[in-house]
Scaffold this motif. Sequence first.
Motif, PDB file in Angstrom:
ATOM      1  N   PHE A 175       0.831  -1.205   0.000  1.00  0.00           N
ATOM      2  CA  PHE A 175       0.000   0.000   0.000  1.00  0.00           C
ATOM      3  C   PHE A 175       0.869   1.260   0.000  1.00  0.00           C
ATOM      4  N   GLU A 176       1.960   1.249   0.752  1.00  0.00           N
ATOM      5  CA  GLU A 176       2.822   2.420   0.848  1.00  0.00           C
ATOM      6  C   GLU A 176       3.792   2.509  -0.319  1.00  0.00           C
ATOM      7  N   GLU A 177       4.316   1.382  -0.792  1.00  0.00           N
ATOM      8  CA  GLU A 177       5.401   1.403  -1.763  1.00  0.00           C
ATOM      9  C   GLU A 177       4.943   1.512  -3.215  1.00  0.00           C
ATOM     10  N   PHE A 178       3.872   0.824  -3.568  1.00  0.00           N
ATOM     11  CA  PHE A 178       3.536   0.669  -4.970  1.00  0.00           C
ATOM     12  C   PHE A 178       2.928   1.908  -5.613  1.00  0.00           C
ATOM     13  N   GLU A 179       2.502   2.865  -4.804  1.00  0.00           N
ATOM     14  CA  GLU A 179       1.868   4.047  -5.385  1.00  0.00           C
ATOM     15  C   GLU A 179       2.812   4.774  -6.327  1.00  0.00           C
ATOM     16  N   GLY A 180       4.110   4.719  -6.055  1.00  0.00           N
ATOM     17  CA  GLY A 180       5.081   5.403  -6.900  1.00  0.00           C
ATOM     18  C   GLY A 180       5.170   4.843  -8.301  1.00  0.00           C
ATOM     19  N   ALA A 181       4.585   3.673  -8.527  1.00  0.00           N
ATOM     20  CA  ALA A 181       4.556   3.090  -9.870  1.00  0.00           C
ATOM     21  C   ALA A 181       3.196   3.282 -10.541  1.00  0.00           C
ATOM     22  N   GLY A 182       2.332   4.085  -9.924  1.00  0.00           N
ATOM     23  CA  GLY A 182       1.038   4.390 -10.528  1.00  0.00           C
ATOM     24  C   GLY A 182      -0.103   3.530 -10.045  1.00  0.00           C
ATOM     25  N   LEU A 183       0.127   2.665  -9.056  1.00  0.00           N
ATOM     26  CA  LEU A 183      -0.957   1.858  -8.490  1.00  0.00           C
ATOM     27  C   LEU A 183      -1.681   2.688  -7.434  1.00  0.00           C
ATOM     28  N   ASP A 184      -2.963   2.405  -7.217  1.00  0.00           N
ATOM     29  CA  ASP A 184      -3.719   3.308  -6.352  1.00  0.00           C
ATOM     30  C   ASP A 184      -4.341   2.637  -5.139  1.00  0.00           C
ATOM     31  N   GLY A 185      -3.749   1.551  -4.634  1.00  0.00           N
ATOM     32  CA  GLY A 185      -4.251   0.956  -3.406  1.00  0.00           C
ATOM     33  C   GLY A 185      -4.082  -0.548  -3.391  1.00  0.00           C
ATOM     34  N   VAL A 186      -4.863  -1.193  -2.540  1.00  0.00           N
ATOM     35  CA  VAL A 186      -4.816  -2.642  -2.369  1.00  0.00           C
ATOM     36  C   VAL A 186      -6.237  -3.195  -2.358  1.00  0.00           C
ATOM     37  N   ILE A 187      -6.437  -4.331  -2.989  1.00  0.00           N
ATOM     38  CA  ILE A 187      -7.707  -5.054  -2.970  1.00  0.00           C
ATOM     39  C   ILE A 187      -7.562  -6.261  -2.046  1.00  0.00           C
ATOM     40  N   ALA A 188      -8.535  -6.471  -1.159  1.00  0.00           N
ATOM     41  CA  ALA A 188      -8.552  -7.634  -0.271  1.00  0.00           C
ATOM     42  C   ALA A 188      -9.742  -8.509  -0.640  1.00  0.00           C
ATOM     43  N   LYS A 189      -9.468  -9.812  -0.905  1.00  0.00           N
ATOM     44  CA  LYS A 189     -10.511 -10.736  -1.348  1.00  0.00           C
ATOM     45  C   LYS A 189     -10.645 -11.887  -0.350  1.00  0.00           C
ATOM     46  N   PRO A 190     -11.832 -12.110   0.193  1.00  0.00           N
ATOM     47  CA  PRO A 190     -12.034 -13.276   1.062  1.00  0.00           C
ATOM     48  C   PRO A 190     -11.696 -14.566   0.319  1.00  0.00           C
ATOM     49  N   ALA A 191     -10.978 -15.460   0.994  1.00  0.00           N
ATOM     50  CA  ALA A 191     -10.530 -16.699   0.355  1.00  0.00           C
ATOM     51  C   ALA A 191     -11.693 -17.544  -0.130  1.00  0.00           C
ATOM     52  N   ASP A 192     -12.833 -17.468   0.567  1.00  0.00           N
ATOM     53  CA  ASP A 192     -13.959 -18.345   0.243  1.00  0.00           C
ATOM     54  C   ASP A 192     -15.038 -17.672  -0.604  1.00  0.00           C
ATOM     55  N   VAL A 193     -14.785 -16.436  -1.075  1.00  0.00           N
ATOM     56  CA  VAL A 193     -15.830 -15.716  -1.792  1.00  0.00           C
ATOM     57  C   VAL A 193     -16.059 -16.325  -3.174  1.00  0.00           C
ATOM     58  N   LEU A 194     -17.341 -16.543  -3.519  1.00  0.00           N
ATOM     59  CA  LEU A 194     -17.719 -16.986  -4.852  1.00  0.00           C
ATOM     60  C   LEU A 194     -17.834 -15.764  -5.752  1.00  0.00           C
ATOM     61  N   TYR A 195     -17.725 -15.962  -7.056  1.00  0.00           N
ATOM     62  CA  TYR A 195     -17.799 -14.819  -7.960  1.00  0.00           C
ATOM     63  C   TYR A 195     -19.251 -14.411  -8.157  1.00  0.00           C
ATOM     64  N   ALA A 196     -19.572 -13.180  -7.738  1.00  0.00           N
ATOM     65  CA  ALA A 196     -20.946 -12.676  -7.817  1.00  0.00           C
ATOM     66  C   ALA A 196     -20.951 -11.375  -8.616  1.00  0.00           C
ATOM     67  N   PRO A 197     -21.390 -11.403  -9.874  1.00  0.00           N
ATOM     68  CA  PRO A 197     -21.396 -10.195 -10.699  1.00  0.00           C
ATOM     69  C   PRO A 197     -22.150  -9.044 -10.036  1.00  0.00           C
ATOM     70  N   ASP A 198     -21.550  -7.858 -10.107  1.00  0.00           N
ATOM     71  CA  ASP A 198     -22.156  -6.608  -9.640  1.00  0.00           C
ATOM     72  C   ASP A 198     -22.361  -6.550  -8.124  1.00  0.00           C
ATOM     73  N   LYS A 199     -21.771  -7.473  -7.371  1.00  0.00           N
ATOM     74  CA  LYS A 199     -21.879  -7.464  -5.919  1.00  0.00           C
ATOM     75  C   LYS A 199     -20.553  -6.987  -5.317  1.00  0.00           C
ATOM     76  N   ARG A 200     -20.636  -6.151  -4.276  1.00  0.00           N
ATOM     77  CA  ARG A 200     -19.429  -5.629  -3.628  1.00  0.00           C
ATOM     78  C   ARG A 200     -19.035  -6.555  -2.480  1.00  0.00           C
ATOM     79  N   LEU A 201     -18.338  -7.620  -2.834  1.00  0.00           N
ATOM     80  CA  LEU A 201     -17.963  -8.640  -1.864  1.00  0.00           C
ATOM     81  C   LEU A 201     -16.464  -8.630  -1.565  1.00  0.00           C
ATOM     82  N   MET A 202     -15.736  -7.731  -2.201  1.00  0.00           N
ATOM     83  CA  MET A 202     -14.313  -7.552  -1.923  1.00  0.00           C
ATOM     84  C   MET A 202     -14.133  -6.213  -1.216  1.00  0.00           C
ATOM     85  N   PHE A 203     -12.896  -5.911  -0.835  1.00  0.00           N
ATOM     86  CA  PHE A 203     -12.600  -4.661  -0.139  1.00  0.00           C
ATOM     87  C   PHE A 203     -11.467  -3.942  -0.863  1.00  0.00           C
ATOM     88  N   LYS A 204     -11.548  -2.606  -0.881  1.00  0.00           N
ATOM     89  CA  LYS A 204     -10.468  -1.825  -1.468  1.00  0.00           C
ATOM     90  C   LYS A 204     -10.030  -0.737  -0.497  1.00  0.00           C
TER      91      LYS A 204
END
Length: 359
Positions: A175-204
Amino acid sequence: MFEVIFGPMELPLSPPLSPMLAKAVKAMPQGDLYYEPKFDGFRCIVFRDGDEVELSSRGEKPLTRYFPELVETVKRELPERCVIDGEIIIRKDNRLDFDSLSQRIHPAASRVKLLSEQIPAGFMAFDVLALGDEDLTGLPFSERRARLAGALKDSGPPIHLTPITTSYEKALRWFEEFEGAGLDGVIAKPADVLYAPDKRLMFKVKHERTADVVVAGFRWHKSGPIVGSLLLGLWHDQGLQHVGVAASFPMARRAELVEELEPYRMTEIAEHPWAGWAEQGDGDRMPGAVSRWTGKKDLSWVPLRPELVCEVAYEHMEGMRFRHTARFRRWRTDRTPESCGYDQLEVPVAFDLDEILGT
């Protein structure tokens, strides 16, 4: 600008398809999570059925015609029949460049072809939804990630498999280091999450900073005579630079702003710092210019004497402008407009994009 036309495909999932989304959180979450860098590009689901390729945007619109070189890359580097979620990216000067990416959305085929040769795009893969005849959306993310890594084991640039970690401490460093390369944060995904279109089940988790800016104009709201957005500027050696807008206000507050801004309204735009602003070579636009994203949308604006200063929150800069819409915090009656310059902005430490991509 976009033509909503997708060709027929014999895949377990067909375009258009809404991607799974993430909800914003203030701090890095902990738990049984996978962490990935958040790449600043165009969200895209790639559909490949042999020689048929479709690139579908977050809004379920076709991107295929704008990235012909990526279509050829998909045919060369991805499995014969697959549906893969990811991000279209462009790298420039060893960092991600969203401004160059946005230039690719152009109505002229000749322009698209030229840009595809001058600034070719890549694809960052981070989820797989189907392989062959198998629909993988019902599998937990931990299994989908393993299947994705296996599917891309023989793929090479400009197709990339996103870095991933289960380490909370490493995610904080990213989160602190990668911004200098143009990245804008971190995504966190639950290990057990199923893919659900248009649902906000991850975290940013995204960066947020503040800056004091000059309010030099406003646009009316589409619903009527209330303020839609404030036009923001920062002083630099060539004058007052338009850096973006602040637009998120409750409806009652929008009405109040009309009265607050009234004493600063100008009748003669010729006296405004932006009066002679025309389209420039670096991609900056005057506040009322037509955008490739908005087409014929009315972007006319009301000039204000550049005397008001407000504090806004922003995530990061893209060139001379705020990358996303800024968020109004408060008026700064203690600041003079001339003191609002670029020198107040925090500049992230540069980071090698090749190190992130492992290339």
